[in-house]
Write a protein that holds these residues in place. Structure first.
Motif, PDB file in Angstrom:
ATOM      1  N   LEU A   1      22.069  12.259 -48.144  1.00 26.31           N
ATOM      2  CA  LEU A   1      22.952  12.985 -49.051  1.00 26.31           C
ATOM      3  C   LEU A   1      24.393  12.485 -48.932  1.00 26.31           C
ATOM      4  CD1 LEU A   1      22.967  16.815 -49.681  1.00 26.31           C
ATOM      5  CD2 LEU A   1      25.090  15.606 -49.247  1.00 26.31           C
ATOM      6  N   CYS A   2      24.805  12.154 -47.707  1.00 26.25           N
ATOM      7  CA  CYS A   2      26.173  11.697 -47.462  1.00 26.25           C
ATOM      8  C   CYS A   2      26.378  10.218 -47.803  1.00 26.25           C
ATOM      9  CB  CYS A   2      26.548  11.933 -46.006  1.00 26.25           C
ATOM     10  SG  CYS A   2      26.630  13.666 -45.521  1.00 26.25           S
ATOM     11  N   GLY A   3      25.352   9.561 -48.311  1.00 24.57           N
ATOM     12  CA  GLY A   3      25.468   8.147 -48.612  1.00 24.57           C
ATOM     13  C   GLY A   3      25.155   7.255 -47.432  1.00 24.57           C
ATOM     14  N   GLY A   4      24.519   7.806 -46.420  1.00 22.34           N
ATOM     15  CA  GLY A   4      24.138   7.020 -45.259  1.00 22.34           C
ATOM     16  C   GLY A   4      22.838   6.273 -45.487  1.00 22.34           C
ATOM     17  N   ASP A   5      22.748   5.088 -44.940  1.00 23.63           N
ATOM     18  CA  ASP A   5      21.540   4.259 -45.007  1.00 23.63           C
ATOM     19  C   ASP A   5      20.961   4.185 -43.596  1.00 23.63           C
ATOM     20  OD1 ASP A   5      19.545   2.457 -45.533  1.00 23.63           O
ATOM     21  OD2 ASP A   5      20.884   0.721 -45.696  1.00 23.63           O
ATOM     22  N   SER A   6      20.069   5.113 -43.289  1.00 25.88           N
ATOM     23  CA  SER A   6      19.521   5.211 -41.943  1.00 25.88           C
ATOM     24  C   SER A   6      18.607   4.039 -41.630  1.00 25.88           C
ATOM     25  CB  SER A   6      18.743   6.514 -41.773  1.00 25.88           C
ATOM     26  OG  SER A   6      18.047   6.535 -40.549  1.00 25.88           O
ATOM     27  N   ILE A   7      18.763   3.468 -40.448  1.00 24.38           N
ATOM     28  CA  ILE A   7      17.941   2.320 -40.072  1.00 24.38           C
ATOM     29  C   ILE A   7      16.500   2.720 -39.765  1.00 24.38           C
ATOM     30  CG2 ILE A   7      19.946   1.060 -39.205  1.00 24.38           C
ATOM     31  CD1 ILE A   7      19.000   1.677 -36.360  1.00 24.38           C
ATOM     32  N   THR A   8      16.238   4.033 -39.640  1.00 26.62           N
ATOM     33  CA  THR A   8      14.868   4.500 -39.405  1.00 26.62           C
ATOM     34  C   THR A   8      14.356   5.343 -40.567  1.00 26.62           C
ATOM     35  OG1 THR A   8      15.719   6.418 -38.176  1.00 26.62           O
ATOM     36  CG2 THR A   8      15.104   4.468 -36.898  1.00 26.62           C
ATOM     37  N   ALA A   9      14.998   5.246 -41.721  1.00 22.87           N
ATOM     38  CA  ALA A   9      14.621   6.078 -42.870  1.00 22.87           C
ATOM     39  C   ALA A   9      13.164   5.914 -43.251  1.00 22.87           C
ATOM     40  CB  ALA A   9      15.514   5.758 -44.062  1.00 22.87           C
ATOM     41  N   ASN A  10      12.649   4.694 -43.196  1.00 25.61           N
ATOM     42  CA  ASN A  10      11.293   4.419 -43.672  1.00 25.61           C
ATOM     43  C   ASN A  10      10.233   4.489 -42.577  1.00 25.61           C
ATOM     44  OD1 ASN A  10      12.176   3.959 -46.343  1.00 25.61           O
ATOM     45  ND2 ASN A  10      12.831   1.887 -45.776  1.00 25.61           N
ATOM     46  N   SER A  11      10.568   5.084 -41.465  1.00 26.17           N
ATOM     47  CA  SER A  11       9.583   5.211 -40.387  1.00 26.17           C
ATOM     48  C   SER A  11       8.376   6.022 -40.858  1.00 26.17           C
ATOM     49  CB  SER A  11      10.220   5.898 -39.178  1.00 26.17           C
ATOM     50  OG  SER A  11       9.232   6.252 -38.231  1.00 26.17           O
ATOM     51  N   PRO A  12       7.154   5.609 -40.511  1.00 22.32           N
ATOM     52  CA  PRO A  12       5.965   6.375 -40.901  1.00 22.32           C
ATOM     53  C   PRO A  12       5.812   7.683 -40.141  1.00 22.32           C
ATOM     54  CG  PRO A  12       5.352   4.521 -39.512  1.00 22.32           C
ATOM     55  CD  PRO A  12       6.813   4.358 -39.811  1.00 22.32           C
ATOM     56  N   THR A  13       6.529   7.826 -39.026  1.00 22.47           N
ATOM     57  CA  THR A  13       6.508   9.076 -38.274  1.00 22.47           C
ATOM     58  C   THR A  13       7.850   9.773 -38.426  1.00 22.47           C
ATOM     59  OG1 THR A  13       7.242   7.960 -36.249  1.00 22.47           O
ATOM     60  CG2 THR A  13       4.870   8.172 -36.588  1.00 22.47           C
ATOM     61  N   PRO A  14       7.883  11.102 -38.400  1.00 23.67           N
ATOM     62  CA  PRO A  14       9.139  11.817 -38.625  1.00 23.67           C
ATOM     63  C   PRO A  14      10.201  11.524 -37.574  1.00 23.67           C
ATOM     64  CG  PRO A  14       7.264  13.318 -38.716  1.00 23.67           C
ATOM     65  CD  PRO A  14       6.740  12.018 -38.246  1.00 23.67           C
ATOM     66  N   TYR A  15       9.771  11.423 -36.315  1.00 23.49           N
ATOM     67  CA  TYR A  15      10.721  11.235 -35.224  1.00 23.49           C
ATOM     68  C   TYR A  15      10.309  10.028 -34.380  1.00 23.49           C
ATOM     69  CZ  TYR A  15      11.869  15.949 -36.701  1.00 23.49           C
ATOM     70  OH  TYR A  15      12.228  17.036 -37.465  1.00 23.49           O
ATOM     71  N   PRO A  16      10.618   8.833 -34.857  1.00 25.93           N
ATOM     72  CA  PRO A  16      10.140   7.622 -34.174  1.00 25.93           C
ATOM     73  C   PRO A  16      10.841   7.373 -32.845  1.00 25.93           C
ATOM     74  CG  PRO A  16      11.651   7.049 -35.933  1.00 25.93           C
ATOM     75  CD  PRO A  16      11.406   8.524 -36.062  1.00 25.93           C
ATOM     76  N   GLN A  17      10.084   6.882 -31.885  1.00 26.68           N
ATOM     77  CA  GLN A  17      10.640   6.380 -30.627  1.00 26.68           C
ATOM     78  C   GLN A  17      10.836   4.879 -30.788  1.00 26.68           C
ATOM     79  OE1 GLN A  17       8.664   7.787 -27.113  1.00 26.68           O
ATOM     80  NE2 GLN A  17       9.406   6.092 -25.857  1.00 26.68           N
ATOM     81  N   ILE A  18      12.036   4.406 -30.508  1.00 22.81           N
ATOM     82  CA  ILE A  18      12.364   3.013 -30.809  1.00 22.81           C
ATOM     83  C   ILE A  18      12.950   2.318 -29.588  1.00 22.81           C
ATOM     84  CG2 ILE A  18      12.723   3.418 -33.273  1.00 22.81           C
ATOM     85  CD1 ILE A  18      15.657   3.674 -32.768  1.00 22.81           C
ATOM     86  N   ASP A  19      13.046   0.990 -29.675  1.00 17.22           N
ATOM     87  CA  ASP A  19      13.631   0.178 -28.617  1.00 17.22           C
ATOM     88  C   ASP A  19      15.102  -0.094 -28.925  1.00 17.22           C
ATOM     89  OD1 ASP A  19      11.200  -0.114 -27.229  1.00 17.22           O
ATOM     90  OD2 ASP A  19      10.604  -1.736 -28.592  1.00 17.22           O
ATOM     91  N   PRO A  20      15.940  -0.213 -27.891  1.00 18.71           N
ATOM     92  CA  PRO A  20      17.341  -0.570 -28.132  1.00 18.71           C
ATOM     93  C   PRO A  20      17.493  -1.869 -28.914  1.00 18.71           C
ATOM     94  CG  PRO A  20      17.024   0.138 -25.861  1.00 18.71           C
ATOM     95  CD  PRO A  20      15.667   0.023 -26.471  1.00 18.71           C
ATOM     96  N   GLU A  21      16.561  -2.797 -28.704  1.00 10.88           N
ATOM     97  CA  GLU A  21      16.633  -4.075 -29.407  1.00 10.88           C
ATOM     98  C   GLU A  21      16.555  -3.905 -30.922  1.00 10.88           C
ATOM     99  OE1 GLU A  21      14.735  -3.394 -26.826  1.00 10.88           O
ATOM    100  OE2 GLU A  21      15.704  -4.649 -25.282  1.00 10.88           O
ATOM    101  N   PHE A  22      15.812  -2.907 -31.362  1.00  6.92           N
ATOM    102  CA  PHE A  22      15.732  -2.643 -32.798  1.00  6.92           C
ATOM    103  C   PHE A  22      17.094  -2.229 -33.343  1.00  6.92           C
ATOM    104  CE2 PHE A  22      15.238   0.535 -36.199  1.00  6.92           C
ATOM    105  CZ  PHE A  22      14.599  -0.233 -37.163  1.00  6.92           C
ATOM    106  N   VAL A  23      17.774  -1.362 -32.622  1.00 11.80           N
ATOM    107  CA  VAL A  23      19.100  -0.913 -33.044  1.00 11.80           C
ATOM    108  C   VAL A  23      20.067  -2.093 -33.076  1.00 11.80           C
ATOM    109  CG1 VAL A  23      21.022   0.650 -32.547  1.00 11.80           C
ATOM    110  CG2 VAL A  23      18.659   1.381 -32.101  1.00 11.80           C
ATOM    111  N   LEU A  24      20.027  -2.919 -32.037  1.00  9.30           N
ATOM    112  CA  LEU A  24      20.924  -4.079 -31.984  1.00  9.30           C
ATOM    113  C   LEU A  24      20.664  -5.021 -33.151  1.00  9.30           C
ATOM    114  CD1 LEU A  24      20.747  -4.801 -28.148  1.00  9.30           C
ATOM    115  CD2 LEU A  24      22.572  -3.626 -29.399  1.00  9.30           C
ATOM    116  N   ALA A  25      19.404  -5.235 -33.495  1.00  8.41           N
ATOM    117  CA  ALA A  25      19.075  -6.128 -34.598  1.00  8.41           C
ATOM    118  C   ALA A  25      19.546  -5.561 -35.936  1.00  8.41           C
ATOM    119  CB  ALA A  25      17.575  -6.381 -34.637  1.00  8.41           C
ATOM    120  N   GLN A  26      19.501  -4.255 -36.076  1.00 10.22           N
ATOM    121  CA  GLN A  26      19.922  -3.620 -37.325  1.00 10.22           C
ATOM    122  C   GLN A  26      21.450  -3.535 -37.440  1.00 10.22           C
ATOM    123  OE1 GLN A  26      17.955  -2.471 -39.953  1.00 10.22           O
ATOM    124  NE2 GLN A  26      16.356  -3.605 -38.869  1.00 10.22           N
ATOM    125  N   ASP A  27      22.141  -3.540 -36.305  1.00  6.71           N
ATOM    126  CA  ASP A  27      23.606  -3.519 -36.252  1.00  6.71           C
ATOM    127  C   ASP A  27      24.215  -2.424 -37.135  1.00  6.71           C
ATOM    128  OD1 ASP A  27      26.148  -4.270 -35.423  1.00  6.71           O
ATOM    129  OD2 ASP A  27      26.357  -5.772 -37.005  1.00  6.71           O
TER     130      ASP A  27
END
Length: 271
Positions: free
Chosen positions: A179-205
């Motif tokens: 709603l605020c115009g944010g583009d979440s890096i986990t928006a398209n996750s198939p699970t509601p609350y995904p557990q992710i690796d720090p490397e994924f965040v770094l790659a998405q920057d």
């Protein structure tokens, strides 16, 4: 026979009466009840119900793990309201004992106004519920109008640090970010609350990282080249207003939108 059954169903005495002794099993439920004027009808709450302050004085009859069935029965409730996905199994014994159980779990921001009206009917507080619902809907609409054409901001919404978790676009938090115009890096996750690796965040920057406290985001300081770090856009959020679906939610969304506006000031001018 069908006509007789219909008449019986329409008798006032056979319809559910307005609840006068209510037990709330989740913080957002407690907030709703007090907001619509049903606070005096609440006789027990869960341990996490800390708003409004009056709720903290009520008997605590549940936590996120279990219910105290003995204490609940002693309070003689005529209505128990539970969080369906988390508590349907826990309240099964109450249902078997004939205690009325209703569930609250709105899925979308747009659904919450109807949820307020439903609580008004359950408790006999229709007029105040209508007023609260109208204010909620107006505020939500105004926020959508204000931020619908804003430049996107890449966001990592950090739900927890250990383990590292986020939220998809289908959750309350994911919807608020969008709603605020944010583009979440986990928006398209198939699970509601995904557990992710720090490397994924770094790659998405991401341009912005959101979490409940500075301590929760301390790990990211180890990567000064990360955009959110270099731009000093590790922002704290009020989890009570964003993680609980309540009449305070639009206020939490408004604050979130203002944080993303700060990030837009650092974006390159494309004009």
């Amino acid at each position: 026979m069908p006509k007789l059954l219909l008449c019986l169903l329409l008798l006032p005495g056979l319809a559910h009466a307005e609840a006068s002794r209510i037990i709330s099993l989740a913080p957002h439920i407690t907030e709703i009840l007090f907001a619509i004027g049903a606070g005096d009808q609440v006789v027990g709450v869960d341990e996490a119900s800390d708003y409004p302050e009056a709720a903290t004085e009520l008997p605590k009859i549940a936590n996120y793990r279990s219910l105290n069935l003995e204490r609940i029965l002693a309070l003689k409730p005529d209505l128990v309201v539970a969080w369906q996905s988390a508590q349907s199994l826990q309240v099964a014994p109450l249902v078997q004992l004939g205690i009325r159980v209703e569930y609250s779990e709105p899925k979308r921001l747009e659904d919450f106004g109807d949820e307020l009206l439903r609580f008004g009917r359950l408790t006999g507080n229709q007029q105040q519920a209508q007023q609260v619902a109208e204010h909620y809907n107006r505020t939500l609409h105004a926020l959508r109008q204000r931020y619908r054409d804003t430049a996107p901001v890449k966001v990592f919404y950090q739900l927890s640090d250990m383990p590292l978790m986020s939220a998809s676009q289908h959750t309350w938090m994911g919807q608020a970010v969008a709603l605020c115009g944010g583009d979440s890096i986990t928006a398209n996750s198939p699970t509601p609350y995904p557990q992710i690796d720090p490397e994924f965040v770094l790659a998405q920057d991401p341009e912005v990282i959101l979490a409940e406290s500075p301590q929760a985001m301390q790990r990211w300081q180890a990567w000064p080249a990360l955009t959110a770090v270099s731009q000093k856009q590790l922002f704290t959020i009020d989890v009570d207003t964003l993680h609980r679906f309540s009449p305070r939610t639009p206020g939490g969304i408004a604050t979130l939108c203002r944080l993303l506006e700060l990030a837009r000031e650092h974006q390159p001018n494309t004009d």
